[in-house]
Design an enzyme around this catalytic site. Sequence first.
Site, mmCIF file in Angstrom:
data_model
loop_
_atom_site.group_PDB
_atom_site.id
_atom_site.type_symbol
_atom_site.label_atom_id
_atom_site.label_comp_id
_atom_site.label_asym_id
_atom_site.label_seq_id
_atom_site.Cartn_x
_atom_site.Cartn_y
_atom_site.Cartn_z
ATOM 1 N N GLU A 9 0.730 -1.349 0.008
ATOM 2 C CA GLU A 9 0.078 0.056 -0.083
ATOM 3 C C GLU A 9 0.799 1.313 -0.008
ATOM 4 O O GLU A 9 1.736 1.552 0.666
ATOM 5 C CB GLU A 9 -0.899 -0.087 1.216
ATOM 6 C CG GLU A 9 -1.787 -1.199 1.461
ATOM 7 C CD GLU A 9 -2.379 -1.247 2.872
ATOM 8 O OE1 GLU A 9 -2.523 -0.121 3.502
ATOM 9 O OE2 GLU A 9 -2.187 -2.293 3.572
ATOM 10 N N ARG A 54 -6.583 -1.538 -4.957
ATOM 11 C CA ARG A 54 -7.804 -0.551 -4.485
ATOM 12 C C ARG A 54 -7.208 0.727 -4.493
ATOM 13 O O ARG A 54 -5.893 1.013 -4.297
ATOM 14 C CB ARG A 54 -7.887 -0.898 -2.813
ATOM 15 C CG ARG A 54 -9.035 -0.078 -2.023
ATOM 16 C CD ARG A 54 -8.872 -0.246 -0.621
ATOM 17 N NE ARG A 54 -9.743 0.693 -0.055
ATOM 18 C CZ ARG A 54 -9.477 0.889 1.485
ATOM 19 N NH1 ARG A 54 -8.572 0.172 2.161
ATOM 20 N NH2 ARG A 54 -10.388 1.703 1.948
ATOM 21 N N TYR A 56 -8.072 4.786 -3.387
ATOM 22 C CA TYR A 56 -8.831 5.636 -2.551
ATOM 23 C C TYR A 56 -8.152 6.859 -2.041
ATOM 24 O O TYR A 56 -6.859 7.070 -2.040
ATOM 25 C CB TYR A 56 -9.462 4.854 -1.538
ATOM 26 C CG TYR A 56 -8.362 4.398 -0.295
ATOM 27 C CD1 TYR A 56 -8.330 4.942 0.758
ATOM 28 C CD2 TYR A 56 -7.655 3.097 -0.604
ATOM 29 C CE1 TYR A 56 -7.524 4.392 1.986
ATOM 30 C CE2 TYR A 56 -6.844 2.646 0.069
ATOM 31 C CZ TYR A 56 -6.692 3.250 1.414
ATOM 32 O OH TYR A 56 -5.698 2.765 2.375
ATOM 33 N N ASP A 58 -6.997 8.866 1.222
ATOM 34 C CA ASP A 58 -6.693 8.536 2.609
ATOM 35 C C ASP A 58 -6.767 9.935 3.241
ATOM 36 O O ASP A 58 -7.024 10.954 3.040
ATOM 37 C CB ASP A 58 -5.563 7.892 2.684
ATOM 38 C CG ASP A 58 -5.597 7.098 4.004
ATOM 39 O OD1 ASP A 58 -6.377 6.966 4.469
ATOM 40 O OD2 ASP A 58 -4.281 6.589 4.307
ATOM 41 N N GLU A 64 -4.173 6.909 -2.191
ATOM 42 C CA GLU A 64 -3.477 5.662 -1.454
ATOM 43 C C GLU A 64 -3.857 4.735 -2.708
ATOM 44 O O GLU A 64 -4.678 4.463 -3.209
ATOM 45 C CB GLU A 64 -3.929 5.416 -0.261
ATOM 46 C CG GLU A 64 -3.250 3.916 -0.053
ATOM 47 C CD GLU A 64 -3.484 3.737 1.488
ATOM 48 O OE1 GLU A 64 -2.941 2.545 1.979
ATOM 49 O OE2 GLU A 64 -3.518 4.804 2.318
ATOM 50 N N THR A 67 -1.960 -2.471 -3.979
ATOM 51 C CA THR A 67 -1.955 -3.427 -4.886
ATOM 52 C C THR A 67 -2.808 -4.632 -4.695
ATOM 53 O O THR A 67 -3.269 -5.043 -3.585
ATOM 54 C CB THR A 67 -0.226 -4.001 -5.308
ATOM 55 O OG1 THR A 67 -0.146 -4.874 -3.953
ATOM 56 C CG2 THR A 67 0.869 -3.051 -5.299
ATOM 57 N N TRP A 433 -11.931 -6.746 -0.373
ATOM 58 C CA TRP A 433 -10.717 -7.728 -0.580
ATOM 59 C C TRP A 433 -11.405 -9.200 -0.743
ATOM 60 O O TRP A 433 -10.701 -10.112 -1.129
ATOM 61 C CB TRP A 433 -9.902 -7.524 0.415
ATOM 62 C CG TRP A 433 -9.071 -6.350 0.685
ATOM 63 C CD1 TRP A 433 -9.007 -5.324 1.029
ATOM 64 C CD2 TRP A 433 -7.907 -6.119 -0.626
ATOM 65 N NE1 TRP A 433 -8.200 -4.518 1.182
ATOM 66 C CE2 TRP A 433 -7.416 -4.629 -0.284
ATOM 67 C CE3 TRP A 433 -7.548 -6.766 -1.662
ATOM 68 C CZ2 TRP A 433 -6.429 -3.863 -0.990
ATOM 69 C CZ3 TRP A 433 -6.613 -5.840 -2.652
ATOM 70 C CH2 TRP A 433 -6.138 -4.596 -2.339
#
Length: 468
Positions: A9, A54, A56, A58, A64, A67, A433
């Site tokens: 991340e 993902r 988004y 943050d 952010e 993977t 997830w």
Amino acid sequence: MIRRIVGIETEFGITSVGAEGSRALGADEIARYLFRPVVDRWRSSNVFLTNGARLYLDVGSHPEYATAECDGLRQLIAHDRAGERIVDDLALRAEESLAAEGIDTKVYLFKNNTDSAGNSYGCHENYLLDRSTQIRSLGTVLLPFLVTRQLICGAGKILPGTPAGSGVMATDEPTYCFSQRAEHMWDGVSSATTRSRPLINTRDEPHADSTRFRRMHVIVGDSTMTETTTLLKVASTRLVLEMLEAGIEIRPMAVTHPVRAIREVSRDLTGTCPVSLTDGTTMTALEIQREFLGAVHRYLDAGGWDRDDRPDVERAVALWERVLDAIETGDHDSVASDIDWAAKLRLIRRVQDKTGVDLAHPRLAQIDLTYHDIRPGRGLHSVLERRGLVSRVVDDDSIEQARTVAPQTTRAALRGRFIDAATEAGRDFTVDWVHLKVADGTLPTVTCGDPFTTEDPRVDELIAGLGR
């Protein structure tokens, strides 16, 4: 053949520079422009993409990118690099939107860990472990590795003079250190991530079947630009975790004050500052890293890491040894093509040699920052890469594919297929997830608790039902 899941991340720093006379934009406003295409398409600033990742916004207006689940080192590096290109595309579109509104502003995204105000944002690594693995019990062995790992995979930083009360000896002079993140860690082991920023995070959130798996969430590492630095960061950590899971003996080196030690180690480019251990002895950072490296050699010689990407692991281990040798001899340039802190240090020293400026000079601060600018042709790292001056692990075609195609050897393949099909069918959906769900509730939600599953009849039925 044992398989392992890993993910990265990355929180990106964000700012803008306007033309003379243009209105200044704050980070919140820039972020809104950045995520406008995302919100327009998905009505959310927190989305999953067809490549399984993902994306988004943050806390603190940081874009952010996390993977998808990866089970190979090259695969992970390609998907990590794909994240840079995805968010840079958003920055380019934000600049176009601003220009259309008469605002002449350039948007900058940095894959680093600190801003000019002293705030820190993270790069988190996620390693899937067996449920039987007790993370807290790993701490005694794992902490000395994480405290000293910055020697081999730090991003490097010019650190300003440090006031008294910062946990290390105060100094009026700036210094170059191994790690950007080391100064911002405040605990050894904790379940928190933002409040105490521990070296080892014990929060039990596996994003998988909790009866079978747990997740090691590592938040101490730097964001890395050079692919071989990322390779070494992840491969070395995965190797140490595997040995601990397997019950392999590693010399006890419990650190007395891990937070103090990680700062002191970061500031010592010789690797020789003493680290106090709980048994009353001391070891240097180099000695600690060589202990782990020796254990890894024994593990590999005994047949450990019997997987397809073993050549990449062997490359990482060879680099591990070269970096420790470079620190011991002071020949930092010998690894400047492979390791971020050394690459950046070489740039800084060349400017110093030509101009005679000290580390406090604004020109060097600019190098420190622009090394991490992800815009191709503008960021210093990208210029080095284009000129063939930094090492590669994957090619550009692999990175381009990773922008749109999920890893086909993990659960991410199912997520990617569902997102692609639902988007094409024009159906509203929500995913995370683990879960795949059609928003109107007309089809059953599918729970994918096994990160290794790439085929699932339930997902096939869900996708088949999208057009009904």
